[in-house]
Design a protein around this motif. Sequence first.
Motif, PDB file in Angstrom:
ATOM      1  N   GLY A  81      -4.720   5.742   1.705  1.00 21.44           N
ATOM      2  CA  GLY A  81      -5.090   5.391   0.377  1.00 21.44           C
ATOM      3  C   GLY A  81      -5.453   3.744  -0.312  1.00 21.44           C
ATOM      4  O   GLY A  81      -5.670   3.033   0.784  1.00 21.44           O
ATOM      5  N   ARG A  82      -5.830   4.237  -0.816  1.00 19.41           N
ATOM      6  CA  ARG A  82      -6.398   3.583  -1.444  1.00 19.41           C
ATOM      7  C   ARG A  82      -6.184   3.026  -2.892  1.00 19.41           C
ATOM      8  O   ARG A  82      -6.358   1.206  -3.203  1.00 19.41           O
ATOM      9  N   ASN A  83      -4.896   2.591  -3.495  1.00 20.27           N
ATOM     10  CA  ASN A  83      -4.071   2.067  -3.818  1.00 20.27           C
ATOM     11  C   ASN A  83      -2.966   0.837  -3.916  1.00 20.27           C
ATOM     12  O   ASN A  83      -2.016   1.844  -2.941  1.00 20.27           O
ATOM     13  N   SER A  84      -2.854   0.119  -3.916  1.00 16.21           N
ATOM     14  CA  SER A  84      -1.703  -0.715  -4.023  1.00 16.21           C
ATOM     15  C   SER A  84      -1.385  -1.597  -5.025  1.00 16.21           C
ATOM     16  O   SER A  84      -1.762  -2.414  -5.799  1.00 16.21           O
ATOM     17  N   LEU A  85      -0.552  -2.237  -4.998  1.00 20.14           N
ATOM     18  CA  LEU A  85       0.561  -3.460  -5.402  1.00 20.14           C
ATOM     19  C   LEU A  85      -0.076  -4.778  -5.092  1.00 20.14           C
ATOM     20  O   LEU A  85       1.132  -4.833  -3.755  1.00 20.14           O
ATOM     21  N   TYR A  91     -13.027  -3.438  -3.323  1.00 19.03           N
ATOM     22  CA  TYR A  91     -11.806  -3.621  -4.275  1.00 19.03           C
ATOM     23  C   TYR A  91     -12.219  -3.627  -5.773  1.00 19.03           C
ATOM     24  O   TYR A  91     -12.720  -4.789  -5.386  1.00 19.03           O
ATOM     25  N   TYR A 111      -2.792  -5.078  -9.480  1.00 18.32           N
ATOM     26  CA  TYR A 111      -2.943  -3.802  -8.783  1.00 18.32           C
ATOM     27  C   TYR A 111      -4.493  -3.498  -8.271  1.00 18.32           C
ATOM     28  O   TYR A 111      -5.505  -4.680  -8.980  1.00 18.32           O
ATOM     29  N   GLN A 112      -4.159  -3.077  -7.112  1.00 16.86           N
ATOM     30  CA  GLN A 112      -5.943  -3.158  -6.390  1.00 16.86           C
ATOM     31  C   GLN A 112      -5.917  -1.946  -5.901  1.00 16.86           C
ATOM     32  O   GLN A 112      -5.454  -0.962  -5.474  1.00 16.86           O
ATOM     33  N   TYR A 113      -8.080  -1.176  -6.318  1.00 21.51           N
ATOM     34  CA  TYR A 113      -8.172  -0.135  -5.559  1.00 21.51           C
ATOM     35  C   TYR A 113      -9.618   0.005  -5.228  1.00 21.51           C
ATOM     36  O   TYR A 113      -9.929  -1.231  -5.789  1.00 21.51           O
ATOM     37  N   ASP A 114      -9.260   0.048  -3.734  1.00 19.55           N
ATOM     38  CA  ASP A 114      -9.926   0.304  -2.863  1.00 19.55           C
ATOM     39  C   ASP A 114     -11.499   1.101  -2.936  1.00 19.55           C
ATOM     40  O   ASP A 114     -11.234   2.689  -2.867  1.00 19.55           O
ATOM     41  N   TYR A 165       0.940  -1.171  -0.115  1.00 17.57           N
ATOM     42  CA  TYR A 165       0.110   0.103  -0.023  1.00 17.57           C
ATOM     43  C   TYR A 165       1.129   1.134   0.190  1.00 17.57           C
ATOM     44  O   TYR A 165       1.128   1.430   0.439  1.00 17.57           O
ATOM     45  N   MET A 168      -9.664  -5.646  -8.592  1.00 18.57           N
ATOM     46  CA  MET A 168      -8.363  -5.418  -8.697  1.00 18.57           C
ATOM     47  C   MET A 168      -8.619  -5.964 -10.536  1.00 18.57           C
ATOM     48  O   MET A 168      -9.080  -6.908 -11.125  1.00 18.57           O
TER      49      MET A 168
END
Length: 350
Positions: free
Chosen positions: A234-238, A276, A263-266, A229, A278
């Motif tokens: 935040g909302r973005n992660s790999l 999320y 990639y993941q977006y919450d 994260y 992804m």
Amino acid sequence: MRNNLLLLALLTLFTTTAFGQIQSAQGKLILTNGQELNGAITHFYDQPTEIILLTPDNTKRTLPPAEVAEIQLTDSRRFLLRDLNSERLVFQLLIGSEKMNLLKRETPSPLFYIAKDEQLHKLENNEESLLVNGKRYKKEDNRYIGIINVLMHDRLDLSEKIHKTKLREQDLTALVLAYTSGNVTYHYQPDAKLERKPYWVAYAQYSNHYRKEITTRLSYGYQAGAQYYFSSAGRNSLRFGLGYSNFTFEEANSKSYMLTIGYQYDFVKTSKMNAYLMATFLGFGYSKYHNLERNETQEASGAAIRIAPGIGFEYRSTEKLSMYAEVNELLVIDSLPKNYSLGIKYAFRR
């Protein structure tokens, strides 16, 4: 038809829940009657239906937004609750002064307001369509420039600066500081390093693989990996995963070992759950394909670029431990919802 309805429901969930973010942080509430309450505060970031306070003695209080005037967090952020168009909304205070306040609403695209003489003024920049010589063009109306001009009519020396101001936080902050000559009671200056607070999450999951009229028996996979994260809020992660998959077809078996990056977006992020989207977009691996009829085996290895979107839900049982479920392969409509994953996560953060 059933799968189409499922996909429609998931898309509806995305479009209707992407507008609120719940925060949970230490601070204090200032009520409309002047009373101050300290503790851990949980609230919808934009349009709260309730504000929850966990006091130092672990007493939980739920307050209606109408009773709260301000939220002050220990990280220096301040939020004002104001009524706008019959709704009680949360505004982050960027500049506070006797002459005017600069406020921001945390919607998907930030909205900015200036409060002066107890009135809220939204700074708008609308897109308009123009027809010129038979061709249609889109143009921004820069309406916020006119609004600021009216609100700062007593500072003609700022006219040029106003017309050069973009509708973004740093420009508006600089303009209001110039208007107030720096005489402010509050100026939000985020510590980018402090706010970022990146962290890692370890995860492990089981996946059910399914292809209509192709897979004949149980096909499955296991994956373990790490998720990064970029920011704690935040909302973005790999995701970086190492996985094993076994597919059973009518005439063959296939086994593969893959290192994947996703990639993941919450789009919903609360103190207890995330929802999320992804997508896995890059993979490196080795596969072994065995034809049962001919008793032949083929092997292959290499890298592949592939977009495989999915949607998931994560529930936190503790601050660090969570469980999640995902529906995978959203583009393969006739295989929904049989492509799914179930997993567990552990967050390494303070």
